[in-house]
Design an enzyme around this catalytic site. Structure first.
Site, PDB file in Angstrom:
ATOM      1  CD  GLN A  40      -3.623  -4.492   6.667  1.00  0.00           C
ATOM      2  OE1 GLN A  40      -3.658  -3.459   6.009  1.00  0.00           O
ATOM      3  NE2 GLN A  40      -4.101  -5.622   6.196  1.00  0.00           N
ATOM      4  CE  LYS A  58      -3.863  -2.282   2.293  1.00  0.00           C
ATOM      5  NZ  LYS A  58      -4.460  -2.707   3.567  1.00  0.00           N
ATOM      6  CG  ASP A  63      -9.639   0.253   5.605  1.00  0.00           C
ATOM      7  OD1 ASP A  63      -9.467  -0.310   4.506  1.00  0.00           O
ATOM      8  OD2 ASP A  63      -8.835   0.178   6.552  1.00  0.00           O
TER       9      ASP A  63
HETATM   10  N1  GUN Z   1      -7.106  -6.528   6.226  1.00  0.00           N
HETATM   11  C1  GUN Z   1      -7.466  -7.219   5.127  1.00  0.00           C
HETATM   12  N2  GUN Z   1      -8.013  -6.388   4.218  1.00  0.00           N
HETATM   13  C2  GUN Z   1      -8.007  -5.153   4.754  1.00  0.00           C
HETATM   14  C3  GUN Z   1      -8.432  -3.877   4.282  1.00  0.00           C
HETATM   15  O1  GUN Z   1      -8.972  -3.715   3.186  1.00  0.00           O
HETATM   16  N3  GUN Z   1      -8.210  -2.845   5.137  1.00  0.00           N
HETATM   17  C4  GUN Z   1      -7.665  -3.003   6.358  1.00  0.00           C
HETATM   18  N4  GUN Z   1      -7.520  -1.928   7.134  1.00  0.00           N
HETATM   19  N5  GUN Z   1      -7.259  -4.169   6.826  1.00  0.00           N
HETATM   20  C5  GUN Z   1      -7.437  -5.235   6.013  1.00  0.00           C
END
Ligand code: GUN
Length: 294
Positions: free
Chosen positions: A95, A51, A118
């Site tokens: 995350q 990311k 998110d």
């Molecule tokens: N863990 C797995 N997918 C995601 C996501 O799209 N965002 C976040 N914050 N954590 C994740």
């Protein structure tokens, strides 16, 4: 059988982002994303790294906070509070999943909903249910919908079956597919680990979304001839001959399912790259909306 390339569609989304970023730059704006990782789960670390890297490649402002597993709830809340107030940050992502001693719901609720790229904050969950376009939709289901649109798959009137009911994928995916308009208007069934005779339901799917997080769970017997299958799974399975000691497999047993499908996404190269691309798109949306409201 049509192989839906997430890699290609993600490139298209990122190219759109690039032109938006150039336009924002001409207004003196640089979108900023803060990514917070607590602990050292290897898969989460890999996601957070990619990311951060994608942000930098695009010329976004990116801040990565890698915190030890011993980080307290209070310390995390303090960081989120600081990021909420930081004018250079438009998107905040913590995350998931955090370590067990962290109350994730409380952290998510502490994020400014206007920076919640998110789409996990209750305000954004509500906006999705209300079909309010100012809300943020979770990146993975948003990416799946975009894949369907780009592949020319008609969702209107189709029976879409979602396997999995998580807040990150299954539930928002169902809401997106049943919403009014392009990429929506589907008849949606949500199934999960307690569903009785799962195969009898998934076999009625025109569009099958597999988001259970179990390697090779969806087999040929689960799929109707001519169905469209979107595989959300990214599972690490041990593989002694692979360079890293593991390989990535989806929730769908690709080799036996693909021959029955009208279209299917591969793993890797399917939904994965779309999640990151939609995160970039959501960050730009946050930047634009925050600026319009300032
Ligand atoms: N863990 C797995 N997918 C995601 C996501 O799209 N965002 C976040 N914050 N954590 C994740």
């Amino acid at each position: 059988m049509q192989l839906i390339s997430g890699t290609q569609v993600a490139e298209k989304v990122l190219a759109e982002c690039k032109s938006d970023i150039a336009q924002l730059a001409s207004l003196g704006l640089k979108p900023g994303l803060a990514v917070v990782l607590i602990g050292d789960d290897p898969a989460s670390r890999a996601y957070v790294r990619s990311k951060d890297k994608k942000c930098r490649d695009l010329g976004l402002h990116s801040v990565k906070h890698e915190l030890p597993a011993s980080t307290t709830q209070q310390e995390l809340l303090a960081l989120v509070g600081q990021l909420n107030l930081d004018p250079t940050i438009h998107g905040i992502l913590v995350q998931s999943p955090p370590p067990k001693h962290i109350n994730e719901a409380a952290i998510v609720q502490a994020i400014d909903p206007a920076k919640d790229v998110d789409g996990f904050h209750p305000i954004n969950v509500a906006k999705l249910a209300l079909e309010d376009p100012t809300g943020f939709v979770p990146c993975t289901p948003l990416g799946c919908q975009r894949l369907l649109l780009e592949a020319g798959i008609e969702t209107s009137g189709a029976h879409a079956v979602v396997v999995g009911r998580s807040m990150i994928v299954g539930k928002p995916m169902a809401l997106l597919l049943m919403a009014k308009g392009k990429g929506g208007d589907a008849t949606v069934t949500v199934t999960h680990s307690r569903t009785r005779d799962l195969a009898s339901i998934t076999r009625t799917a025109d569009i099958l979304i597999a988001a259970i997080g179990r390697p090779d769970f969806i087999r040929a017997e689960h799929v109707k001839e001519g169905a469209v299958v979107i595989d959300v799974g990214i599972n690490r399975v041990d593989d002694l001959i692979a360079e890293k000691g593991y390989r990535l497999v989806g929730d769908v047993a690709f080799n036996e399912v693909a021959p029955k499908c009208a279209a299917i996404t591969p793993v890797p190269g399917g939904v994965g790259p779309m999640t990151i691309a939609m995160l970039m798109a959501n960050t730009l949306k946050a930047c634009k909306q925050l600026n319009a409201s300032r």
